[in-house]
Design a protein around this motif. Sequence first.
Motif, PDB file in Angstrom:
ATOM      1  N   THR A 186      49.684  71.513  81.920  1.00 42.85           N
ATOM      2  CA  THR A 186      48.572  72.235  82.637  1.00 42.85           C
ATOM      3  C   THR A 186      48.719  73.731  82.690  1.00 42.85           C
ATOM      4  O   THR A 186      49.762  74.060  82.532  1.00 42.85           O
ATOM      5  CB  THR A 186      48.340  71.681  83.911  1.00 42.85           C
ATOM      6  OG1 THR A 186      47.010  72.087  84.652  1.00 42.85           O
ATOM      7  CG2 THR A 186      49.469  71.880  84.979  1.00 42.85           C
ATOM      8  N   ASN A 187      47.779  74.588  82.632  1.00 49.46           N
ATOM      9  CA  ASN A 187      47.779  75.958  82.947  1.00 49.46           C
ATOM     10  C   ASN A 187      47.157  76.288  84.251  1.00 49.46           C
ATOM     11  O   ASN A 187      46.845  77.594  84.236  1.00 49.46           O
ATOM     12  CB  ASN A 187      46.985  76.539  81.762  1.00 49.46           C
ATOM     13  CG  ASN A 187      45.561  76.577  81.771  1.00 49.46           C
ATOM     14  OD1 ASN A 187      44.992  75.798  82.589  1.00 49.46           O
ATOM     15  ND2 ASN A 187      44.930  77.090  80.905  1.00 49.46           N
ATOM     16  N   GLU A 215      54.560  72.299  82.446  1.00 51.53           N
ATOM     17  CA  GLU A 215      54.943  70.983  81.820  1.00 51.53           C
ATOM     18  C   GLU A 215      55.946  70.019  82.690  1.00 51.53           C
ATOM     19  O   GLU A 215      56.931  70.669  83.091  1.00 51.53           O
ATOM     20  CB  GLU A 215      55.787  71.504  80.334  1.00 51.53           C
ATOM     21  CG  GLU A 215      55.705  70.259  79.404  1.00 51.53           C
ATOM     22  CD  GLU A 215      56.431  70.832  77.936  1.00 51.53           C
ATOM     23  OE1 GLU A 215      57.291  70.295  77.666  1.00 51.53           O
ATOM     24  OE2 GLU A 215      55.695  71.698  77.398  1.00 51.53           O
ATOM     25  N   TYR A 219      40.628  69.073  87.499  1.00 49.44           N
ATOM     26  CA  TYR A 219      41.074  70.514  87.111  1.00 49.44           C
ATOM     27  C   TYR A 219      40.171  71.545  87.435  1.00 49.44           C
ATOM     28  O   TYR A 219      39.100  71.500  87.099  1.00 49.44           O
ATOM     29  CB  TYR A 219      41.311  70.496  85.517  1.00 49.44           C
ATOM     30  CG  TYR A 219      41.735  71.788  84.772  1.00 49.44           C
ATOM     31  CD1 TYR A 219      40.798  72.483  84.548  1.00 49.44           C
ATOM     32  CD2 TYR A 219      43.099  72.130  84.843  1.00 49.44           C
ATOM     33  CE1 TYR A 219      40.970  73.873  83.812  1.00 49.44           C
ATOM     34  CE2 TYR A 219      43.292  73.462  84.284  1.00 49.44           C
ATOM     35  CZ  TYR A 219      42.539  74.127  83.521  1.00 49.44           C
ATOM     36  OH  TYR A 219      42.668  75.452  83.231  1.00 49.44           O
ATOM     37  N   SER A 227      45.396  71.523  89.367  1.00 54.10           N
ATOM     38  CA  SER A 227      45.448  70.788  88.712  1.00 54.10           C
ATOM     39  C   SER A 227      45.930  69.291  89.412  1.00 54.10           C
ATOM     40  O   SER A 227      46.702  69.326  90.094  1.00 54.10           O
ATOM     41  CB  SER A 227      46.349  70.728  87.533  1.00 54.10           C
ATOM     42  OG  SER A 227      45.890  71.729  86.874  1.00 54.10           O
ATOM     43  N   ASN A 243      41.781  71.057  81.366  1.00 52.53           N
ATOM     44  CA  ASN A 243      42.583  71.509  80.344  1.00 52.53           C
ATOM     45  C   ASN A 243      44.128  70.862  80.583  1.00 52.53           C
ATOM     46  O   ASN A 243      44.977  71.424  80.523  1.00 52.53           O
ATOM     47  CB  ASN A 243      42.585  73.258  80.640  1.00 52.53           C
ATOM     48  CG  ASN A 243      41.620  73.871  79.743  1.00 52.53           C
ATOM     49  OD1 ASN A 243      40.765  73.232  79.109  1.00 52.53           O
ATOM     50  ND2 ASN A 243      42.027  75.259  79.576  1.00 52.53           N
ATOM     51  N   MET A 244      44.124  69.987  81.396  1.00 53.83           N
ATOM     52  CA  MET A 244      45.484  69.068  81.468  1.00 53.83           C
ATOM     53  C   MET A 244      45.464  68.275  80.186  1.00 53.83           C
ATOM     54  O   MET A 244      44.464  67.424  79.761  1.00 53.83           O
ATOM     55  CB  MET A 244      45.495  68.341  82.694  1.00 53.83           C
ATOM     56  CG  MET A 244      45.494  69.136  84.016  1.00 53.83           C
ATOM     57  SD  MET A 244      45.716  67.836  85.479  1.00 53.83           S
ATOM     58  CE  MET A 244      43.963  67.134  85.238  1.00 53.83           C
ATOM     59  N   ALA A 257      41.510  62.384  88.236  1.00 56.29           N
ATOM     60  CA  ALA A 257      41.762  63.488  87.620  1.00 56.29           C
ATOM     61  C   ALA A 257      40.797  64.625  88.087  1.00 56.29           C
ATOM     62  O   ALA A 257      39.582  64.767  88.123  1.00 56.29           O
ATOM     63  CB  ALA A 257      41.635  63.366  86.039  1.00 56.29           C
ATOM     64  N   GLU A 269      51.134  78.006  83.536  1.00 53.04           N
ATOM     65  CA  GLU A 269      51.581  76.952  82.466  1.00 53.04           C
ATOM     66  C   GLU A 269      52.659  76.110  83.139  1.00 53.04           C
ATOM     67  O   GLU A 269      53.600  76.544  83.199  1.00 53.04           O
ATOM     68  CB  GLU A 269      51.893  77.797  81.330  1.00 53.04           C
ATOM     69  CG  GLU A 269      50.707  78.401  80.506  1.00 53.04           C
ATOM     70  CD  GLU A 269      50.948  78.762  79.301  1.00 53.04           C
ATOM     71  OE1 GLU A 269      52.027  78.354  78.763  1.00 53.04           O
ATOM     72  OE2 GLU A 269      50.381  79.733  78.786  1.00 53.04           O
ATOM     73  N   SER A 300      49.464  70.580  91.439  1.00 58.45           N
ATOM     74  CA  SER A 300      49.859  71.863  91.222  1.00 58.45           C
ATOM     75  C   SER A 300      48.835  73.049  92.038  1.00 58.45           C
ATOM     76  O   SER A 300      47.718  72.734  91.572  1.00 58.45           O
ATOM     77  CB  SER A 300      50.260  72.222  89.911  1.00 58.45           C
ATOM     78  OG  SER A 300      49.183  72.017  88.965  1.00 58.45           O
ATOM     79  N   LEU A 314      53.088  66.075  80.574  1.00 60.54           N
ATOM     80  CA  LEU A 314      51.936  66.437  81.163  1.00 60.54           C
ATOM     81  C   LEU A 314      51.844  68.107  80.966  1.00 60.54           C
ATOM     82  O   LEU A 314      53.033  68.625  81.211  1.00 60.54           O
ATOM     83  CB  LEU A 314      51.506  66.184  82.493  1.00 60.54           C
ATOM     84  CG  LEU A 314      50.461  66.738  83.243  1.00 60.54           C
ATOM     85  CD1 LEU A 314      49.021  66.547  82.792  1.00 60.54           C
ATOM     86  CD2 LEU A 314      50.397  66.364  84.655  1.00 60.54           C
ATOM     87  N   LYS A 365      40.636  75.925  86.872  1.00 60.65           N
ATOM     88  CA  LYS A 365      41.206  77.181  86.596  1.00 60.65           C
ATOM     89  C   LYS A 365      40.863  78.162  87.731  1.00 60.65           C
ATOM     90  O   LYS A 365      41.650  78.762  87.746  1.00 60.65           O
ATOM     91  CB  LYS A 365      40.680  77.526  85.316  1.00 60.65           C
ATOM     92  CG  LYS A 365      41.721  78.776  84.616  1.00 60.65           C
ATOM     93  CD  LYS A 365      43.262  78.584  84.796  1.00 60.65           C
ATOM     94  CE  LYS A 365      43.891  79.727  84.365  1.00 60.65           C
ATOM     95  NZ  LYS A 365      45.420  79.803  84.267  1.00 60.65           N
TER      96      LYS A 365
END
Length: 226
Positions: free
Chosen positions: A51-52, A58, A77, A84, A35-36, A75, A56, A99, A49, A79
């Motif tokens: 991501t959540n 940016e 990701y 991320s 979801n990035m 890469a 959230e 993150s 970029l 959740k």
Amino acid sequence: MKRIIALCAISAVALTLSGCAILLGGPPVVGVFGNMLINTRVSTAYLYLITNAPEEIEVDLPFFSADNTNQYGNAKYSKEQGSSLITLSNNDIEMTFFSTPYEGIYQDLSIEPPQEASDSQKNSELLSIFYSGLANESSNIVFASQADRDAEVIYDPFKHISYKCFAAKSKFEMSGSLYDICGAVRLSKKGSVVLLDFRTNQISREKLKKKMLETIHSVQFRAEQQ
């Protein structure tokens, strides 16, 4: 350009392009990684970029353009884990964005996160963990000198950002060249961590630091903007 050594604090994973997306009325999507999203700002043609995970976030990428010359890798990701990770590179710079929740940094360590510490103290310890080998599968780097090992951590109290720059090389590339590295940490009010790892052996450390500062200052925790 010689291969730039990967972020030492995080184990690399294979690049997975998980799909594609269309943003009606918005800038074109360059890539979707979990979801990035890597999008293009129409006004500047620079990438940014979104991501959540863990919340959230940016961040602008002012040194990368949308001309298809950039490289993407590492890469990952999740959740569920709230993390991320992605690495972007061009001919001059490799940047890794990471993150995660603050407590997640300490999950595999034998020390407790210092909850009562100031932001500057937390940031300094986070940079130490990423670059001094305290975390599992972490730092495989050799500092260029004792001065680089003891590089000063600079704290910006207005942005709650800390960073430091130093020279090092990988233990796995003992005959390789040194790299200038700038690492930056930013904390959110919800307890999330953003790490930026910048490195180069093509441009000066001052230029690298300037690009890193432009990027870390652009980080937005969307919940804090609402």
